[in-house]
Design a protein around this motif. Structure first.
Motif, PDB file in Angstrom:
ATOM      1  N   PHE A 281      14.842  11.146   5.794  1.00  0.00           N
ATOM      2  CA  PHE A 281      14.121  11.377   4.549  1.00  0.00           C
ATOM      3  C   PHE A 281      12.651  11.487   4.933  1.00  0.00           C
ATOM      4  N   ASP A 282      12.272  12.681   5.320  1.00  0.00           N
ATOM      5  CA  ASP A 282      10.968  12.907   5.925  1.00  0.00           C
ATOM      6  C   ASP A 282       9.846  12.814   4.897  1.00  0.00           C
ATOM      7  N   GLU A 283       8.725  12.279   5.325  1.00  0.00           N
ATOM      8  CA  GLU A 283       7.584  12.114   4.424  1.00  0.00           C
ATOM      9  C   GLU A 283       7.100  13.447   3.867  1.00  0.00           C
ATOM     10  N   SER A 284       7.391  14.534   4.579  1.00  0.00           N
ATOM     11  CA  SER A 284       6.963  15.857   4.113  1.00  0.00           C
ATOM     12  C   SER A 284       7.675  16.274   2.833  1.00  0.00           C
ATOM     13  N   THR A 285       8.765  15.593   2.475  1.00  0.00           N
ATOM     14  CA  THR A 285       9.490  15.948   1.250  1.00  0.00           C
ATOM     15  C   THR A 285       8.929  15.256   0.011  1.00  0.00           C
ATOM     16  N   LEU A 286       7.958  14.363   0.194  1.00  0.00           N
ATOM     17  CA  LEU A 286       7.312  13.746  -0.960  1.00  0.00           C
ATOM     18  C   LEU A 286       6.642  14.825  -1.807  1.00  0.00           C
ATOM     19  N   GLY A 287       6.822  14.746  -3.112  1.00  0.00           N
ATOM     20  CA  GLY A 287       6.265  15.752  -4.012  1.00  0.00           C
ATOM     21  C   GLY A 287       5.427  15.149  -5.107  1.00  0.00           C
ATOM     22  N   GLU A 288       5.160  15.936  -6.122  1.00  0.00           N
ATOM     23  CA  GLU A 288       4.290  15.505  -7.215  1.00  0.00           C
ATOM     24  C   GLU A 288       4.849  14.285  -7.946  1.00  0.00           C
ATOM     25  N   ALA A 289       6.176  14.230  -8.112  1.00  0.00           N
ATOM     26  CA  ALA A 289       6.775  13.103  -8.836  1.00  0.00           C
ATOM     27  C   ALA A 289       6.585  11.792  -8.090  1.00  0.00           C
ATOM     28  N   GLN A 290       6.593  11.849  -6.761  1.00  0.00           N
ATOM     29  CA  GLN A 290       6.477  10.633  -5.966  1.00  0.00           C
ATOM     30  C   GLN A 290       5.027  10.247  -5.677  1.00  0.00           C
ATOM     31  N   ALA A 291       4.076  11.169  -5.866  1.00  0.00           N
ATOM     32  CA  ALA A 291       2.695  10.952  -5.444  1.00  0.00           C
ATOM     33  C   ALA A 291       2.071   9.687  -6.026  1.00  0.00           C
ATOM     34  N   PRO A 292       2.159   9.417  -7.336  1.00  0.00           N
ATOM     35  CA  PRO A 292       1.518   8.181  -7.828  1.00  0.00           C
ATOM     36  C   PRO A 292       2.149   6.919  -7.265  1.00  0.00           C
ATOM     37  N   TRP A 293       3.444   6.952  -6.991  1.00  0.00           N
ATOM     38  CA  TRP A 293       4.122   5.778  -6.461  1.00  0.00           C
ATOM     39  C   TRP A 293       3.792   5.565  -4.989  1.00  0.00           C
ATOM     40  N   ALA A 294       3.599   6.661  -4.258  1.00  0.00           N
ATOM     41  CA  ALA A 294       3.144   6.526  -2.877  1.00  0.00           C
ATOM     42  C   ALA A 294       1.736   5.942  -2.853  1.00  0.00           C
ATOM     43  N   ALA A 295       0.899   6.350  -3.820  1.00  0.00           N
ATOM     44  CA  ALA A 295      -0.456   5.793  -3.909  1.00  0.00           C
ATOM     45  C   ALA A 295      -0.408   4.308  -4.252  1.00  0.00           C
ATOM     46  N   LEU A 296       0.479   3.917  -5.169  1.00  0.00           N
ATOM     47  CA  LEU A 296       0.636   2.491  -5.494  1.00  0.00           C
ATOM     48  C   LEU A 296       1.065   1.707  -4.262  1.00  0.00           C
ATOM     49  N   LEU A 297       1.961   2.279  -3.495  1.00  0.00           N
ATOM     50  CA  LEU A 297       2.453   1.611  -2.295  1.00  0.00           C
ATOM     51  C   LEU A 297       1.331   1.410  -1.279  1.00  0.00           C
TER      52      LEU A 297
END
Length: 653
Positions: free
Chosen positions: A425-441
């Motif tokens: 599950f490569d980090e390159s597949t992160l998209g707009e839906a995941q962006a705020p949650w990646a920022a929270l993390l």
């Protein structure tokens, strides 16, 4: 000339209805699930079955969204497909639509082994809405059709055990937070498509697990399985043991002998080989078999009643054939979930191929002869050996990426640094839906959106809820925290979070809608109606344009508001909300049905009748729903017209 297995890209053109946008409102209400059993039957069940039926049934669709933005306007559209083929079989896979196998052709006889739907028409059968019929689908998560029915999966080439290539599909199932993979390969010269499946639980606690492989086959078949009993489940929600092949004087192994939609879960003896077949009058058809971990076998029939026939037409084109389903699952019935221990996995091997055997005759003899033909075509020992050979390859890292799924798995791997060999599950597949949650993390802060728009999806697993609780209490954070708390069952705290957010939130309608649902669930329907009215007015003031996301939000909130207002007989307020909907929204079938109900509440019976007379189609009519028939019965004593008859059970006296 040696013909080796190949995997290639292809474009499949079908008359297709667009999926449209997801519903932007979080699904806070209890799951509307047709597959629940009457408690009266539990005491008569085997102990292990009763325990698994009671083991953590799904109670919420969160964190997924409801997919109800589709219509019934079909036009030729191109679908990306992957074709895996050898000299005997050709399988066509749709990676962007749950990895569905749309077609399986036996090349020497030029026979399609599946029911191949000539159209792609979404309908409200998946747990979260959009689903379509035909082919072979992979159902994971909880009782029902998977939330991934119309979602993209990751796909790649992978080395196969025999030196050729496999097609690997994989994703992160969000209802249970579990990664899974499906490996398809065709051993050289084989008449059987081999499918290796693995579900992993990387967590430190057990997880409820569910899997059913669902195969659509033409309805004019006899379905064979090595069983003399089955568990019958119909839309009356009763689960009871019945004899196979016949009960009440009718042989139910012929799908067209059943008057109403029903499931038959076959009780296969523990030592018996796991298989199920659907054969035509000439003895030709499809057989499915597996290693023993995939325990259950099932026949689903639509029935010959007017409702079942209407559903068959609804899901395809009238006059293009009908189907039944043969299925295989981890438990004996689809009402059960099994426990997957912490940091463990479950895996098995399935095989799909042609079978020629006599279908007519006395049941035990017919079943024995068919099993003997299966043993000749694919010995049970060979299937077990193929599973053993596949297991080491399940961890092989993919080669060429052929399709990309969602970024939710990448977000979980980013959070935990889990190592999941074979399913990157490569980090390159992160998209707009995941962006705020990646920022929270990364920062501990949930960022505010750069522009005004409906809020995104809420993650509700305990670890994300913990992060929301420690993040700065911005209105958006409080909104998501409230949704997460609601999912966890802490409804009082959820209400407090939403109420706190109201004080500073620039956008009030998402919070007011959540509070309206909370009021409804608490039985306070008048206050819910007030909050829905206020929420809809705020949304209409805030919406920036007639773009897809705002239109979807207006339609979803407007529908809920009208229904809430009609419930407390505030008909004039309901009409005011109706008039503020977009004109195109008011012309959709779901809203025409709502318009008829509104007209009837206003005392305009003739106008309500005219809505039915003019005709409408509720694209997202729910499996087992009876709302059209109930409204019709309030209008007239005349029989329900066939076009509106979707009843899947006998009428109750």
């Amino acid at each position: 000339m040696v013909i080796v297995t190949t995997i290639r890209r292809e474009v499949l053109t079908l008359p297709t209805a667009e999926l449209g946008p997801d519903n932007p409102l979080p699904p806070l209400r209890p799951l509307d699930e047709a597959h629940r059993m009457d408690d009266r039957d539990r005491e008569d069940l085997p102990r292990d079955m009763a325990r698994q039926i009671g083991y953590e049934p799904l109670r919420s669709l969160l964190p997924t969204r409801v997919r109800d933005g589709y219509d019934r306007d079909r036009a030729p559209r191109e679908l990306d497909a992957l074709v895996i083929e050898n000299d005997r079989l050709r399988a066509t896979v749709l990676p962007a639509l749950g990895g569905r196998i749309a077609s399986l052709v036996h090349k020497p006889t030029d026979r399609e082994l599946l029911y191949r739907n000539p159209v792609l028409q979404p309908a409200n059968f998946a747990l979260n809405g959009a689903w379509f019929s035909g082919g072979i689908e992979w159902n994971i998560g909880a009782t029902g059709h998977t939330t991934l029915s119309c979602a993209p999966l990751h796909a790649a080439r992978v080395p196969a055990p025999d030196g050729g290539e496999m097609l690997r599909l994989w994703e992160w199932e969000r209802l249970r937070d579990l990664p899974f993979q499906v490996d398809l390969w065709l051993p050289d010269g084989s008449d059987f498509l081999h499918v290796g499946v693995r579900i992993r639980n990387p967590h430190e606690k057990p997880a409820p697990t569910y899997w059913w492989s669902n195969t659509a086959v033409p309805e004019q078949r006899r379905v064979l399985a090595p069983a003399s009993e089955a568990w019958h489940y119909g839309y009356e929600r009763r689960l009871r043991r019945v004899p196979v092949p016949s009960y009440d004087g009718v042989d139910r192994t012929y799908p067209l002998n059943s008057p109403y939609a029903a499931d038959y879960f076959y009780e296969i003896p523990d030592a018996r080989r796991r298989w199920i077949a659907a054969l035509d009058a000439d003895g030709h058809g499809l057989v499915h078999t597996s290693t023993d971990a995939l325990r259950g076998r099932k026949l689903f029939v639509w029935g010959t009643g007017s409702g079942g026939r209407r559903w068959q037409e609804w899901l395809t084109e009238p006059g293009t054939g009908s189907y039944c389903e043969i299925q295989a699952g981890l438990a004996r019935t689809q009402l059960e979930h099994i426990r997957l221990d912490p940091e463990s996995e479950v895996s098995w091997l399935e095989a799909y191929g042609p079978l020629d055997a006599e279908a007519e005759g006395e049941w035990p003899a017919v079943v024995d002869r068919a099993e003997a033909r299966l043993e000749t075509a694919l010995p049970r020992a060979d299937l077990d050996a193929a599973y053993t050979a596949w297991k080491p390859y399940a961890d092989t890292e993919p080669g060429e990426i052929l399709a990309t799924g969602s970024g939710w798995g990448a977000l979980e791997v980013l959070r935990t640094d889990w190592k999941l060999p074979g399913t990157p599950f490569d980090e390159s597949t992160l998209g707009e839906a995941q962006a705020p949650w990646a920022a929270l993390l990364r920062s501990g802060v949930l960022p505010e959106p750069r522009r005004v728009r409906p809020p995104g999806e809420t993650l509700v697993a305990p670890h994300w809820r913990d992060m929301l609780e420690t993040a700065p209490a911005t209105p958006l954070t409080e909104y998501h925290l409230g949704v997460s708390q609601w999912h966890a069952g802490d409804r009082a705290q959820a209400v407090r979070s939403w109420e706190r957010a109201l004080e500073l939130a620039p956008s009030l309608w998402p919070l007011l809608r959540c509070l309206a649902v909370a009021d409804q669930e608490a039985g306070n329907h008048e206050r819910a109606a007030d909050r829905y009215t206020e929420a809809f007015a705020d949304l209409c003031h805030e919406r920036r344009d007639a773009g897809e996301s705002w239109t979807a939000a207006t339609a979803a909130l407007g529908r809920e508001a009208v229904e809430a207002l009609l419930r407390v007989r505030r008909v004039a307020d309901a009409r005011a909300v109706w008039e503020m909907l977009h004109p195109a929204t008011r012309e959709r079938g779901r809203f025409l049905l709502l318009q008829a109900e509104l007209l009837l509440a206003e005392g305009r019976r003739d106008d309500a009748w005219a809505v039915f007379a003019d005709g409408f189609e509720v694209a997202d009519l729910r499996e087992g729903a009876e709302s059209i028939g109930r409204l019709w019965a309030r209008l007239t004593d005349e029989p329900l017209p066939t076009r509106y008859d979707f009843r899947m059970r006998p009428e109750t006296p």
